[in-house]
Motif scaffolding. Structure first.
Motif, PDB file in Angstrom:
ATOM      1  N   CYS A 140       0.846  -1.207   0.000  1.00 37.50           N
ATOM      2  CA  CYS A 140       0.000   0.000   0.000  1.00 37.50           C
ATOM      3  C   CYS A 140       0.875   1.250   0.000  1.00 37.50           C
ATOM      4  O   CYS A 140       0.594   2.201  -0.741  1.00 37.50           O
ATOM      5  N   GLU A 141       1.933   1.225   0.786  1.00 37.07           N
ATOM      6  CA  GLU A 141       2.833   2.379   0.837  1.00 37.07           C
ATOM      7  C   GLU A 141       3.500   2.619  -0.519  1.00 37.07           C
ATOM      8  O   GLU A 141       3.521   3.744  -1.017  1.00 37.07           O
ATOM      9  N   VAL A 142       4.017   1.569  -1.115  1.00 41.38           N
ATOM     10  CA  VAL A 142       4.683   1.680  -2.420  1.00 41.38           C
ATOM     11  C   VAL A 142       3.721   2.213  -3.484  1.00 41.38           C
ATOM     12  O   VAL A 142       4.105   2.994  -4.349  1.00 41.38           O
TER      13      VAL A 142
ATOM     14  N   MET B   2      -1.409   3.922  -1.602  1.00 42.05           N
ATOM     15  CA  MET B   2      -2.797   3.497  -1.476  1.00 42.05           C
ATOM     16  C   MET B   2      -3.151   3.353   0.001  1.00 42.05           C
ATOM     17  O   MET B   2      -2.388   2.776   0.772  1.00 42.05           O
ATOM     18  N   THR B   3      -4.296   3.857   0.375  1.00 49.40           N
ATOM     19  CA  THR B   3      -4.780   3.677   1.737  1.00 49.40           C
ATOM     20  C   THR B   3      -5.469   2.318   1.849  1.00 49.40           C
ATOM     21  O   THR B   3      -5.836   1.702   0.844  1.00 49.40           O
ATOM     22  N   ILE B   4      -5.667   1.873   3.067  1.00 47.11           N
ATOM     23  CA  ILE B   4      -6.397   0.626   3.288  1.00 47.11           C
ATOM     24  C   ILE B   4      -7.821   0.762   2.770  1.00 47.11           C
ATOM     25  O   ILE B   4      -8.379  -0.175   2.194  1.00 47.11           O
TER      26      ILE B   4
ATOM     27  N   LEU C  74     -11.794  -0.822  -1.522  1.00 48.70           N
ATOM     28  CA  LEU C  74     -12.632  -0.511  -2.682  1.00 48.70           C
ATOM     29  C   LEU C  74     -12.147  -1.240  -3.937  1.00 48.70           C
ATOM     30  O   LEU C  74     -12.949  -1.791  -4.690  1.00 48.70           O
ATOM     31  N   GLU C  75     -10.846  -1.249  -4.158  1.00 52.57           N
ATOM     32  CA  GLU C  75     -10.272  -1.859  -5.353  1.00 52.57           C
ATOM     33  C   GLU C  75     -10.328  -3.387  -5.329  1.00 52.57           C
ATOM     34  O   GLU C  75     -10.391  -4.016  -6.375  1.00 52.57           O
ATOM     35  N   SER C  76     -10.292  -3.956  -4.131  1.00 48.98           N
ATOM     36  CA  SER C  76     -10.228  -5.415  -4.023  1.00 48.98           C
ATOM     37  C   SER C  76     -11.581  -6.078  -3.843  1.00 48.98           C
ATOM     38  O   SER C  76     -11.705  -7.292  -3.995  1.00 48.98           O
ATOM     39  N   GLY C  77     -12.588  -5.291  -3.490  1.00 49.74           N
ATOM     40  CA  GLY C  77     -13.907  -5.863  -3.246  1.00 49.74           C
ATOM     41  C   GLY C  77     -14.043  -6.447  -1.844  1.00 49.74           C
ATOM     42  O   GLY C  77     -15.021  -7.128  -1.550  1.00 49.74           O
TER      43      GLY C  77
ATOM     44  N   ILE D 180      -5.774  -8.532  -6.376  1.00 48.16           N
ATOM     45  CA  ILE D 180      -6.581  -7.891  -7.428  1.00 48.16           C
ATOM     46  C   ILE D 180      -6.595  -6.385  -7.203  1.00 48.16           C
ATOM     47  O   ILE D 180      -6.403  -5.605  -8.128  1.00 48.16           O
ATOM     48  N   GLY D 181      -6.809  -5.974  -5.964  1.00 45.43           N
ATOM     49  CA  GLY D 181      -6.839  -4.553  -5.635  1.00 45.43           C
ATOM     50  C   GLY D 181      -5.509  -3.863  -5.886  1.00 45.43           C
ATOM     51  O   GLY D 181      -5.463  -2.687  -6.249  1.00 45.43           O
ATOM     52  N   LEU D 182      -4.426  -4.602  -5.683  1.00 46.11           N
ATOM     53  CA  LEU D 182      -3.088  -4.042  -5.891  1.00 46.11           C
ATOM     54  C   LEU D 182      -2.588  -4.220  -7.328  1.00 46.11           C
ATOM     55  O   LEU D 182      -1.514  -3.749  -7.675  1.00 46.11           O
ATOM     56  N   LYS D 183      -3.373  -4.955  -8.116  1.00 52.20           N
ATOM     57  CA  LYS D 183      -3.023  -5.234  -9.517  1.00 52.20           C
ATOM     58  C   LYS D 183      -1.689  -5.985  -9.631  1.00 52.20           C
ATOM     59  O   LYS D 183      -0.831  -5.660 -10.441  1.00 52.20           O
ATOM     60  N   ILE D 184      -1.562  -7.003  -8.767  1.00 49.46           N
ATOM     61  CA  ILE D 184      -0.401  -7.886  -8.811  1.00 49.46           C
ATOM     62  C   ILE D 184      -0.893  -9.329  -8.744  1.00 49.46           C
ATOM     63  O   ILE D 184      -2.060  -9.578  -8.440  1.00 49.46           O
ATOM     64  N   THR D 185      -0.007 -10.260  -9.020  1.00 46.40           N
ATOM     65  CA  THR D 185      -0.365 -11.668  -8.918  1.00 46.40           C
ATOM     66  C   THR D 185      -0.108 -12.163  -7.491  1.00 46.40           C
ATOM     67  O   THR D 185       0.626 -11.533  -6.729  1.00 46.40           O
TER      68      THR D 185
END
Length: 80
Positions: free
Chosen positions: A15-17, A20-22, A27-30, A57-62
């Motif tokens: 989140c820091e990198v 992004m806030t928690i 919101l992004e991850s559902g 998914i929220g972070l757009k990584i695998t």
């Protein structure tokens, strides 16, 4: 370090990198804000892989990218 602690720290680091806030991650991850707060505040004993996948998914990584970190190299064996 336990797996729970490593997951918590990895979420905070990512989140820091990503600036992004928690709340934004929720919101992004559902996921609900309360679910993420439970993980972050060590209320959740063992976040499931399904939950981690939603975080990814929220972070757009695998999931592989999530666990590809030194935090997960020396995980303590948890009993119980």
């Amino acid at each position: 370090m336990t797996i729970r602690d490593a997951i918590r720290q990895r979420i905070l680091d990512l989140c820091e990198v990503n600036h992004m806030t928690i709340n934004k991650l929720a919101l992004e991850s559902g996921l609900t804000q309360s679910t993420l707060n439970s993980i972050i505040n060590s209320g959740s004993n063992n976040p499931t892989l399904a939950t981690v996948a939603k975080v990814c998914i929220g972070l757009k990584i695998t999931v592989r990218e999530f666990f590809d970190d030194a935090l997960f190299e020396n995980i303590e064996q948890e009993i119980g």
